[in-house]
Design a protein around this motif. Sequence first.
Motif, PDB file in Angstrom:
ATOM      1  N   ALA A   4       0.843  -1.188   0.000  1.00  0.00           N
ATOM      2  CA  ALA A   4       0.000   0.000   0.000  1.00  0.00           C
ATOM      3  C   ALA A   4       0.880   1.240   0.000  1.00  0.00           C
ATOM      4  N   PRO A   5       0.406   2.363  -0.582  1.00  0.00           N
ATOM      5  CA  PRO A   5       1.233   3.562  -0.648  1.00  0.00           C
ATOM      6  C   PRO A   5       1.737   4.005   0.709  1.00  0.00           C
ATOM      7  N   GLU A   6       0.921   3.840   1.763  1.00  0.00           N
ATOM      8  CA  GLU A   6       1.365   4.307   3.076  1.00  0.00           C
ATOM      9  C   GLU A   6       2.447   3.420   3.668  1.00  0.00           C
ATOM     10  N   ASP A   7       2.652   2.178   3.091  1.00  0.00           N
ATOM     11  CA  ASP A   7       3.683   1.280   3.597  1.00  0.00           C
ATOM     12  C   ASP A   7       5.047   1.554   2.982  1.00  0.00           C
ATOM     13  N   LEU A   8       5.076   2.317   1.887  1.00  0.00           N
ATOM     14  CA  LEU A   8       6.328   2.581   1.211  1.00  0.00           C
ATOM     15  C   LEU A   8       7.086   3.685   1.921  1.00  0.00           C
ATOM     16  N   PRO A   9       8.439   3.556   2.044  1.00  0.00           N
ATOM     17  CA  PRO A   9       9.202   4.596   2.726  1.00  0.00           C
ATOM     18  C   PRO A   9       9.218   5.892   1.936  1.00  0.00           C
ATOM     19  N   GLU A  10       9.210   7.002   2.651  1.00  0.00           N
ATOM     20  CA  GLU A  10       9.281   8.310   2.022  1.00  0.00           C
ATOM     21  C   GLU A  10      10.717   8.802   2.047  1.00  0.00           C
ATOM     22  N   ALA A  11      11.077   9.555   1.038  1.00  0.00           N
ATOM     23  CA  ALA A  11      12.393  10.167   1.023  1.00  0.00           C
ATOM     24  C   ALA A  11      12.439  11.270   2.075  1.00  0.00           C
ATOM     25  N   ALA A  12      13.534  11.321   2.811  1.00  0.00           N
ATOM     26  CA  ALA A  12      13.665  12.329   3.854  1.00  0.00           C
ATOM     27  C   ALA A  12      13.696  13.720   3.242  1.00  0.00           C
ATOM     28  N   THR A  13      12.877  14.619   3.789  1.00  0.00           N
ATOM     29  CA  THR A  13      12.821  15.983   3.254  1.00  0.00           C
ATOM     30  C   THR A  13      13.868  16.880   3.903  1.00  0.00           C
ATOM     31  N   GLY A  14      14.205  16.645   5.146  1.00  0.00           N
ATOM     32  CA  GLY A  14      15.215  17.443   5.834  1.00  0.00           C
ATOM     33  C   GLY A  14      16.513  16.669   5.944  1.00  0.00           C
ATOM     34  N   PRO A  15      17.461  17.153   6.752  1.00  0.00           N
ATOM     35  CA  PRO A  15      18.718  16.425   6.956  1.00  0.00           C
ATOM     36  C   PRO A  15      18.459  15.055   7.574  1.00  0.00           C
ATOM     37  N   ALA A  16      18.970  14.021   6.937  1.00  0.00           N
ATOM     38  CA  ALA A  16      18.776  12.663   7.443  1.00  0.00           C
ATOM     39  C   ALA A  16      19.788  12.378   8.545  1.00  0.00           C
ATOM     40  N   PRO A  17      19.416  11.607   9.541  1.00  0.00           N
ATOM     41  CA  PRO A  17      20.380  11.231  10.585  1.00  0.00           C
ATOM     42  C   PRO A  17      21.496  10.381  10.004  1.00  0.00           C
ATOM     43  N   GLU A  18      22.691  10.588  10.510  1.00  0.00           N
ATOM     44  CA  GLU A  18      23.857   9.842  10.041  1.00  0.00           C
ATOM     45  C   GLU A  18      24.363   8.934  11.154  1.00  0.00           C
ATOM     46  N   PRO A  19      24.169   7.634  11.037  1.00  0.00           N
ATOM     47  CA  PRO A  19      24.719   6.727  12.048  1.00  0.00           C
ATOM     48  C   PRO A  19      26.243   6.774  12.049  1.00  0.00           C
ATOM     49  N   VAL A  20      26.829   6.455  13.195  1.00  0.00           N
ATOM     50  CA  VAL A  20      28.272   6.391  13.340  1.00  0.00           C
ATOM     51  C   VAL A  20      28.666   4.917  13.523  1.00  0.00           C
ATOM     52  N   PHE A  21      29.634   4.476  12.730  1.00  0.00           N
ATOM     53  CA  PHE A  21      30.052   3.075  12.767  1.00  0.00           C
ATOM     54  C   PHE A  21      31.457   2.973  13.353  1.00  0.00           C
ATOM     55  N   THR A  22      31.634   1.991  14.223  1.00  0.00           N
ATOM     56  CA  THR A  22      32.923   1.727  14.842  1.00  0.00           C
ATOM     57  C   THR A  22      33.228   0.237  14.714  1.00  0.00           C
ATOM     58  N   VAL A  23      34.470  -0.092  14.363  1.00  0.00           N
ATOM     59  CA  VAL A  23      34.888  -1.493  14.290  1.00  0.00           C
ATOM     60  C   VAL A  23      35.482  -1.870  15.639  1.00  0.00           C
ATOM     61  N   LEU A  24      34.849  -2.821  16.316  1.00  0.00           N
ATOM     62  CA  LEU A  24      35.215  -3.167  17.687  1.00  0.00           C
ATOM     63  C   LEU A  24      36.154  -4.360  17.783  1.00  0.00           C
ATOM     64  N   GLY A  25      36.100  -5.258  16.822  1.00  0.00           N
ATOM     65  CA  GLY A  25      36.929  -6.452  16.897  1.00  0.00           C
ATOM     66  C   GLY A  25      36.728  -7.332  15.682  1.00  0.00           C
ATOM     67  N   ALA A  26      37.400  -8.464  15.673  1.00  0.00           N
ATOM     68  CA  ALA A  26      37.297  -9.409  14.562  1.00  0.00           C
ATOM     69  C   ALA A  26      37.569 -10.809  15.067  1.00  0.00           C
ATOM     70  N   GLU A  27      37.023 -11.789  14.351  1.00  0.00           N
ATOM     71  CA  GLU A  27      37.238 -13.190  14.707  1.00  0.00           C
ATOM     72  C   GLU A  27      37.148 -14.040  13.452  1.00  0.00           C
ATOM     73  N   PRO A  28      37.942 -15.101  13.360  1.00  0.00           N
ATOM     74  CA  PRO A  28      37.875 -15.978  12.184  1.00  0.00           C
ATOM     75  C   PRO A  28      36.622 -16.840  12.217  1.00  0.00           C
ATOM     76  N   ILE A  29      36.066 -17.071  11.053  1.00  0.00           N
ATOM     77  CA  ILE A  29      34.918 -17.970  10.918  1.00  0.00           C
ATOM     78  C   ILE A  29      35.193 -18.905   9.752  1.00  0.00           C
ATOM     79  N   ARG A  30      34.502 -20.029   9.747  1.00  0.00           N
ATOM     80  CA  ARG A  30      34.653 -21.022   8.682  1.00  0.00           C
ATOM     81  C   ARG A  30      33.274 -21.403   8.193  1.00  0.00           C
ATOM     82  N   SER A  31      33.056 -21.281   6.890  1.00  0.00           N
ATOM     83  CA  SER A  31      31.756 -21.636   6.321  1.00  0.00           C
ATOM     84  C   SER A  31      31.980 -22.360   5.006  1.00  0.00           C
ATOM     85  N   GLY A  32      30.871 -22.789   4.395  1.00  0.00           N
ATOM     86  CA  GLY A  32      30.974 -23.478   3.123  1.00  0.00           C
ATOM     87  C   GLY A  32      31.533 -22.616   2.023  1.00  0.00           C
ATOM     88  N   ALA A  33      31.433 -21.295   2.180  1.00  0.00           N
ATOM     89  CA  ALA A  33      31.947 -20.383   1.163  1.00  0.00           C
ATOM     90  C   ALA A  33      33.451 -20.199   1.255  1.00  0.00           C
TER      91      ALA A  33
END
Length: 216
Positions: A4-33
């Motif tokens: 439905a039209p009301e379920d679709l996201p609207e484009a932000a009209t003002g300044p959009a919030p900017e999340p801040v990303f930080t890399v905290l650590g790393a660990e090895p993993i093993r998968s089929g890929a």
Amino acid sequence: MTAAPEDLPEAATGPAPEPVFTVLGAEPIRSGAGPALRFLLGVEAPPEVRVRSISLVAALRIVPARRRYDTAEAIRLTEVFGAPERWSTTMRALPWSRTSTVVGPFRGNTGAALPVACDADAVAAQYFHAVRDGEVPLEFRFGGTLFYLGAGGALHAARLSRAGVAGFALPAALWHAAVAGPPRRRLPRPRLHEHRARPQRAATLDELLGRPEPPR
């Protein structure tokens, strides 16, 4: 099923919030890929923003000029950057991977995991084979799409700017641990006497004719 039209996201009209990303650590993993590392992220947004999800994309590269190298490492790195006397012009950032993940709903701050493959044929792999100890300086550039609730509960979508950059010092031993994988189980070596054919007794004439053996 059409949204439905009301379920679709609207484009932000003002300044959009900017999340801040930080890399905290790393660990090895093993998968089929294949072998990979899982980087643990910290994600922070303004407390008044109700984040529904983030479709996160990250470009990861190695910044080799940010660390020093011993003689043995310098010799091995000639295959990547050439002779050390030329490194001022040849030592450039090495692209490692472009990967993605989805950050779930949160308010304030949350965590996320970002998988990165350790491809054996990538340029980054050549670098790691030359650098076996110490820390490897990494740079993450984040992008993607932020979905959040605005005033009145309306769902908004905003593109993340490419200004989101985070650094991380990765212990080189983690990459080598991921590539090496779990130790292989060694199967016991068969013993020669267990497979050597046992000598068989030759059948007697009575046995061949089906007659009972005479008493001894």
